[in-house]
Design an enzyme around this catalytic site. Structure first.
Site: not given
Length: 234
Positions: A137, A150
């Site tokens: 990401s 995350y």
């Protein structure tokens, strides 16, 4: 042994995972769709076609991870590609972070990548070929506030990919990380409204799936080990 190449796709019930399974099927792969939701992955396997199958599994459970790989090998006799896509991204201020949430985020986004890769690794070495694509990401280098766990997990994915590729090359295996910015998925809209991040500024799952397919099918032979960042600019 299957004449078609075989790809395992985790988190395949919707979003990027579903789009990837469909894109790889269109490129000649039979897909093994993995998710915790039977209904969602049944639909993915149906959409992908070409004898694609659905296997319900929790990617955080090592016994179930190993079972997915063994079932795939027993049924098809080969595993040519692994797409580690499963992920969760709770938006949480750090002073609200708990050990349980941290552990779940790391387990889902990073440890599952290790476990699935560990399970397919000897198979790909025997075959002297294989491709592993890890979904990372943009948050791995520029996270939203509240995505500390995350972001840490995805940064780990990037470096795991780079390190593994250096070992993989000798075995004919390629490894990539793909790090998209905002993608129009249910996960994104949990923490970014359309006012905050307009649809014109985000990628579609199919955009990411096309890059996965390019990596798997050999269109980026000389980028193994790299993290490929994807953005959309209106």
């Amino acid at each position: 042994m299957s004449e078609r190449k075989i790809a395992i796709v985790t988190g395949a019930g919707r979003g990027i995972g579903r789009a990837t399974a469909i894109a790889l099927a269109e490129a000649g792969y039979t897909c093994v769709a993995v998710s915790r939701s039977q209904a969602e992955i049944d639909e993915t396997a149906n959409l992908a076609g070409h004898d694609s199958i659905a296997i319900v599994a929790d990617v955080c459970n090592p016994t179930q991870t190993d079972a997915v790989v063994q079932q795939t090998l027993d049924r098809f006799g080969r595993i040519d590609a692994l797409v580690n896509n499963a992920g969760i991204a709770p938006l949480l201020a750090f002073d609200q972070m708990t050990d349980a949430i941290w552990d779940e985020v790391i387990a889902t986004n990073l440890t599952s990548v290790y476990r699935f890769t560990k399970a397919v690794w000897p198979i790909m070495i025997r075959q002297k070929s294989g491709v592993i694509v890890n979904l990372s990401s943009e948050s791995s280098r520029d996270p939203f506030p509240g995505l500390s766990a995350y972001a840490a997990a995805k940064a780990g994915v990037n470096l795991f990919t780079k390190a593994l590729a250096k070992e993989a090359d000798a075995h004919g295996i390629r490894v990539y990380a793909i790090a998209p910015a905002g993608v129009e998925t249910a996960m994104l809209r949990k923490f970014a409204s359309q006012e905050q991040l307009p649809p014109s500024h985000v990628l579609l799952p199919e955009d990411v799936a096309r890059v996965v397919r390019t990596c798997v099918c050999g269109g980026m032979l000389y980028a193994s080990g790299e993290t490929i960042y994807l953005h959309r600019h209106a």
